[in-house]
Scaffold this motif. Structure first.
Motif, mmCIF file in Angstrom:
data_model
loop_
_atom_site.group_PDB
_atom_site.id
_atom_site.type_symbol
_atom_site.label_atom_id
_atom_site.label_comp_id
_atom_site.label_asym_id
_atom_site.label_seq_id
_atom_site.Cartn_x
_atom_site.Cartn_y
_atom_site.Cartn_z
ATOM 1 N N LEU A 1 0.815 -1.213 0.000
ATOM 2 C CA LEU A 1 0.000 0.000 0.000
ATOM 3 C C LEU A 1 0.851 1.266 0.000
ATOM 4 C CD1 LEU A 1 -2.800 -0.767 2.608
ATOM 5 C CD2 LEU A 1 -3.187 0.126 0.312
ATOM 6 N N LEU A 2 0.437 2.232 -0.786
ATOM 7 C CA LEU A 2 0.993 3.577 -0.713
ATOM 8 C C LEU A 2 -0.065 4.545 -0.163
ATOM 9 C CD1 LEU A 2 3.053 4.007 -4.017
ATOM 10 C CD2 LEU A 2 3.860 3.369 -1.739
ATOM 11 N N ILE A 3 -1.282 4.419 -0.659
ATOM 12 C CA ILE A 3 -2.378 5.294 -0.227
ATOM 13 C C ILE A 3 -3.586 4.427 0.118
ATOM 14 C CG2 ILE A 3 -3.957 7.142 -0.909
ATOM 15 C CD1 ILE A 3 -1.801 8.154 -2.822
ATOM 16 N N GLY A 4 -4.149 4.671 1.323
ATOM 17 C CA GLY A 4 -5.364 3.970 1.720
ATOM 18 C C GLY A 4 -5.162 2.955 2.828
ATOM 19 N N HIS A 5 -4.224 3.210 3.732
ATOM 20 C CA HIS A 5 -3.934 2.251 4.809
ATOM 21 C C HIS A 5 -5.128 2.036 5.733
ATOM 22 C CE1 HIS A 5 0.122 3.187 3.404
ATOM 23 N NE2 HIS A 5 0.549 2.091 4.011
ATOM 24 N N ARG A 6 -5.858 3.099 6.068
ATOM 25 C CA ARG A 6 -7.026 2.954 6.949
ATOM 26 C C ARG A 6 -8.149 2.209 6.234
ATOM 27 N NH1 ARG A 6 -10.170 6.439 9.224
ATOM 28 N NH2 ARG A 6 -10.203 5.553 11.325
ATOM 29 N N ARG A 7 -8.376 2.564 4.973
ATOM 30 C CA ARG A 7 -9.438 1.901 4.201
ATOM 31 C C ARG A 7 -9.156 0.410 4.074
ATOM 32 N NH1 ARG A 7 -8.792 5.045 -0.852
ATOM 33 N NH2 ARG A 7 -7.442 6.401 0.368
ATOM 34 N N CYS A 8 -7.882 0.091 3.845
ATOM 35 C CA CYS A 8 -7.506 -1.317 3.690
ATOM 36 C C CYS A 8 -7.756 -2.087 4.993
ATOM 37 C CB CYS A 8 -6.032 -1.419 3.296
ATOM 38 S SG CYS A 8 -5.435 -3.109 3.151
ATOM 39 N N ALA A 9 -7.303 -1.526 6.112
ATOM 40 C CA ALA A 9 -7.466 -2.204 7.409
ATOM 41 C C ALA A 9 -8.945 -2.325 7.778
ATOM 42 C CB ALA A 9 -6.711 -1.435 8.491
ATOM 43 N N ALA A 10 -9.725 -1.266 7.492
ATOM 44 C CA ALA A 10 -11.155 -1.288 7.809
ATOM 45 C C ALA A 10 -11.892 -2.298 6.924
ATOM 46 C CB ALA A 10 -11.753 0.108 7.637
ATOM 47 N N ALA A 11 -11.490 -2.396 5.656
ATOM 48 C CA ALA A 11 -12.119 -3.346 4.730
ATOM 49 C C ALA A 11 -11.854 -4.790 5.164
ATOM 50 C CB ALA A 11 -11.597 -3.116 3.314
ATOM 51 N N LYS A 12 -10.621 -5.060 5.592
ATOM 52 C CA LYS A 12 -10.293 -6.403 6.079
ATOM 53 C C LYS A 12 -11.091 -6.717 7.339
ATOM 54 C CE LYS A 12 -5.600 -6.668 4.156
ATOM 55 N NZ LYS A 12 -4.151 -6.778 4.431
ATOM 56 N N LEU A 13 -11.275 -5.685 8.193
ATOM 57 C CA LEU A 13 -12.065 -5.858 9.416
ATOM 58 C C LEU A 13 -13.515 -6.179 9.075
ATOM 59 C CD1 LEU A 13 -11.794 -5.630 12.547
ATOM 60 C CD2 LEU A 13 -12.521 -3.239 12.324
ATOM 61 N N ALA A 14 -14.010 -5.596 7.963
ATOM 62 C CA ALA A 14 -15.394 -5.812 7.537
ATOM 63 C C ALA A 14 -15.557 -7.123 6.763
ATOM 64 C CB ALA A 14 -15.854 -4.634 6.673
ATOM 65 N N GLY A 15 -14.453 -7.811 6.510
ATOM 66 C CA GLY A 15 -14.529 -9.093 5.814
ATOM 67 C C GLY A 15 -14.557 -8.975 4.313
ATOM 68 N N VAL A 16 -14.169 -7.816 3.749
ATOM 69 C CA VAL A 16 -14.141 -7.620 2.297
ATOM 70 C C VAL A 16 -13.068 -8.529 1.694
ATOM 71 C CG1 VAL A 16 -13.658 -5.961 0.456
ATOM 72 C CG2 VAL A 16 -14.961 -5.249 2.475
ATOM 73 N N LYS A 17 -13.422 -9.215 0.638
ATOM 74 C CA LYS A 17 -12.512 -10.202 0.031
ATOM 75 C C LYS A 17 -11.572 -9.594 -1.000
ATOM 76 C CE LYS A 17 -14.419 -13.523 2.362
ATOM 77 N NZ LYS A 17 -13.680 -14.080 3.529
ATOM 78 N N GLU A 18 -12.077 -8.586 -1.752
ATOM 79 C CA GLU A 18 -11.256 -7.959 -2.793
ATOM 80 C C GLU A 18 -11.251 -6.440 -2.615
ATOM 81 O OE1 GLU A 18 -11.244 -10.858 -6.664
ATOM 82 O OE2 GLU A 18 -12.850 -9.353 -6.544
ATOM 83 N N LEU A 19 -10.122 -5.847 -2.980
ATOM 84 C CA LEU A 19 -9.953 -4.407 -2.826
ATOM 85 C C LEU A 19 -9.675 -3.760 -4.177
ATOM 86 C CD1 LEU A 19 -7.482 -4.559 0.215
ATOM 87 C CD2 LEU A 19 -9.970 -4.286 0.321
ATOM 88 N N PRO A 20 -10.394 -2.655 -4.506
ATOM 89 C CA PRO A 20 -10.113 -1.949 -5.764
ATOM 90 C C PRO A 20 -8.815 -1.153 -5.619
ATOM 91 C CG PRO A 20 -11.806 -0.780 -4.519
ATOM 92 C CD PRO A 20 -11.501 -2.034 -3.764
ATOM 93 N N CYS A 21 -7.822 -1.465 -6.456
ATOM 94 C CA CYS A 21 -6.501 -0.843 -6.299
ATOM 95 C C CYS A 21 -5.983 -0.271 -7.606
ATOM 96 C CB CYS A 21 -5.487 -1.866 -5.787
ATOM 97 S SG CYS A 21 -5.882 -2.570 -4.180
ATOM 98 N N ARG A 22 -5.429 0.907 -7.515
ATOM 99 C CA ARG A 22 -4.682 1.499 -8.633
ATOM 100 C C ARG A 22 -3.251 1.014 -8.477
ATOM 101 N NH1 ARG A 22 -2.418 7.345 -8.262
ATOM 102 N NH2 ARG A 22 -1.381 7.622 -10.272
ATOM 103 N N VAL A 23 -2.750 0.283 -9.476
ATOM 104 C CA VAL A 23 -1.415 -0.305 -9.391
ATOM 105 C C VAL A 23 -0.422 0.576 -10.140
ATOM 106 C CG1 VAL A 23 0.000 -2.339 -9.827
ATOM 107 C CG2 VAL A 23 -2.433 -2.609 -9.282
ATOM 108 N N VAL A 24 0.621 1.025 -9.442
ATOM 109 C CA VAL A 24 1.666 1.830 -10.078
ATOM 110 C C VAL A 24 2.999 1.136 -9.827
ATOM 111 C CG1 VAL A 24 0.417 4.007 -9.814
ATOM 112 C CG2 VAL A 24 1.985 3.283 -8.018
ATOM 113 N N ASP A 25 3.954 1.323 -10.711
ATOM 114 C CA ASP A 25 5.300 0.801 -10.475
ATOM 115 C C ASP A 25 6.318 1.776 -11.038
ATOM 116 O OD1 ASP A 25 5.242 0.356 -13.199
ATOM 117 O OD2 ASP A 25 4.911 -1.792 -13.023
ATOM 118 N N GLY A 26 7.586 1.441 -10.857
ATOM 119 C CA GLY A 26 8.654 2.333 -11.315
ATOM 120 C C GLY A 26 9.023 3.396 -10.300
ATOM 121 N N LEU A 27 8.497 3.264 -9.059
ATOM 122 C CA LEU A 27 8.813 4.240 -8.013
ATOM 123 C C LEU A 27 9.946 3.719 -7.132
ATOM 124 C CD1 LEU A 27 5.204 5.175 -6.791
ATOM 125 C CD2 LEU A 27 6.680 6.555 -8.248
#
Length: 475
Positions: free
Chosen positions: A87-113
């Motif tokens: 994760l780069l952006i969205g640490h709280r959303r990710c942790a809260a989603a896992k807490l809610a039992g969400v199976k998949e997360l919508p992610c913008r994938v970037v590389d080259g950083l």
């Protein structure tokens, strides 16, 4: 940076970034409930691969011991695997989603950083949030500074003023372990404005010592002010020493008692006041010595020997007078420290610790009346102007005084009058014995001030107030 678009990624394959400036994600229950009802409304931003967790690292080490290989060795050395996402952006959303039992997360994938660009992206995102702790802000700004940003660039990127950025960077210099301990102590009530008091002290080690020793936020401000005043006194002392040396005035022998029968005081300079840069002595400087007595820079000379032999009574009387003068000097220092603290408390609006305001006001009022001291306008005038009356003051100066007086809360006005009342209570009897009644009054005031975070700079002051100091007459 290359943007690979938005994809749904299994929640178990998304990992927190180890350098995320936000260490405490806070209470996730409300956000988790919202996500369980509405889903994730804003995508996360991730990079491919992740740093190995502790368990993953141990597992790879076990596999390598059983079956050594170059690929495993490289993974272990880098503590990194190309599998999963970080994760780069969205640490709280990710942790809260896992807490809610969400199976998949919508992610913008970037590389080259590179690592610097990753941290910079997280910092710019997180530093604009209003729910970060002061400590997180301070460390975040320090990370941005370490990455090459200037104070001005940090201010532009985060939306904070340059003054705020500068303050936070000063906080980042403090011992972070001790600062976190104070921040988590609900009884300490760490205040940002009191932390700013530490900035006046150039030496960071001194700041850390004060932070560690402070018993409350108010006490922190007091210790910081005391240390700052000590620094200024040392500066003034060195200036006077140079002036004396230029005039040929020598340092006095060590441990002299300026109130002893051997010495005569020629000049005195208050080290808390601005240095008087004029000549130290207009008379002949030969035979003069300088020393520091409490907060005063003193120039003395030896008295001529009195060849008259003193009687036993006269010798005892001289000894009593000398002790009384020393007690008086210590009382003066105690009164100064109390008054300086009252100024600090009034300026920063300190509140008493664990006591109701009206109860403290009642105790102060009772103390003032028991001291049987005149309570008048002159006490307030002296506190705010340094003068005993407004005679000769301009209309603007009078208006400024009235504005200060009227904007000062009732509790602080009582503290001002109580400080004046306690100042007038002599702790020594006529024979240099302890004055019990006055001592009890002074100790009552000290106990009230302690509720606001006050403590004397020297333990012997407490002994003087309670009558156990060696200067008092022993029967």
């Amino acid at each position: 940076m290359r943007d690979n678009g938005i994809v749904n990624i299994p929640a178990g394959q998304v990992y927190q970034h180890p350098d995320n400036p936000r260490k405490d994600l806070g209470d996730l229950s409300e956000l988790s409930e919202s996500i369980s009802k509405k889903g994730i409304m804003q995508n996360l931003t991730v990079i491919p691969g992740h740093w190995l967790t502790g368990e993953e690292y141990k597992k790879l080490c076990r596999e390598y011991n059983e079956n050594p290989g170059e690929e495993l060795r490289m993974l272990i050395n880098k503590s990194w695997t190309p599998e999963g996402y970080t994760l780069l952006i969205g640490h709280r959303r990710c942790a809260a989603a896992k807490l809610a039992g969400v199976k998949e997360l919508p992610c913008r994938v970037v590389d080259g950083l590179d690592k610097k660009e990753q941290v910079s992206m997280m910092l710019e995102e997180n530093m604009q949030r209003n729910d970060l702790t002061i400590l997180e802000q301070a460390n975040g700004f320090q990370m941005m500074l370490d990455l090459g940003d200037t104070e001005e660039q940090i201010a532009d990127k985060t939306g904070f003023s340059r003054t705020t950025v500068r303050h936070r960077l000063e906080i980042a210099k403090l011992n972070q372990k001790e600062l976190k301990k104070k921040e988590e102590d609900v009884n300490f009530q760490l205040s940002l404005k009191d932390l700013y008091e530490l900035e006046k002290i150039p030496d960071v080690k001194t700041r850390d010592r004060i932070l560690k020793e402070a018993t409350s936020s108010n006490n922190l401000a007091l210790k910081a002010q005391t240390a700052f005043c000590d620094i200024k006194r040392k500066e003034h002392e060195k200036t006077y020493e140079k002036l004396c040396q230029a005039e040929g005035i020598k340092p006095a022998p060590k441990a002299i008692n300026i109130y002893g029968e051997q010495w005569e005081i020629i000049k005195e300079f208050d080290l808390d006041e601005k240095v008087n840069s004029e000549a130290i002595c207009s008379e002949q400087s030969e035979g003069l010595f300088y020393t520091v007595w409490w907060r005063t820079f003193v120039v003395v000379k030896r008295k001529k020997e009195d060849k008259k032999k003193l009687s036993e009574y006269e010798m005892l009387q001289k000894e009593k007078d000398e002790r009384k003068r020393q007690i008086k000097t210590m009382q003066k220092e105690m009164s100064k420290e109390r008054l300086e603290f009252v100024r600090l408390a009034a300026r920063k609006k300190f509140k008493p610790d664990n006591d109701k305001l009206e109860d403290v006001e009642e105790r102060l009022f009772s103390l003032i009346t028991d001291c049987e001291t005149w309570v008048g306008k002159s006490t307030m005038v002296k506190f705010f102007t340094g003068e005993t009356s407004l005679y000769g003051k301009t209309d603007q100066e009078k208006a400024d005084y009235e504005k200060q007086r009227d904007s000062t809360g009732f509790i602080y006005k009582l503290l001002i009058y109580a400080a004046s009342a306690a100042e007038g209570k002599d702790l020594a009897e006529w024979d240099a014995g302890y004055h019990k009644k006055n001592g009890k009054l002074v100790m009552r005031f000290d106990s009230i001030l302690a509720l606001f975070g006050f403590s004397y700079s020297k333990k012997e002051y407490y002994k003087l107030a309670e009558g156990t100091h060696g200067l008092f007459k022993n029967e």
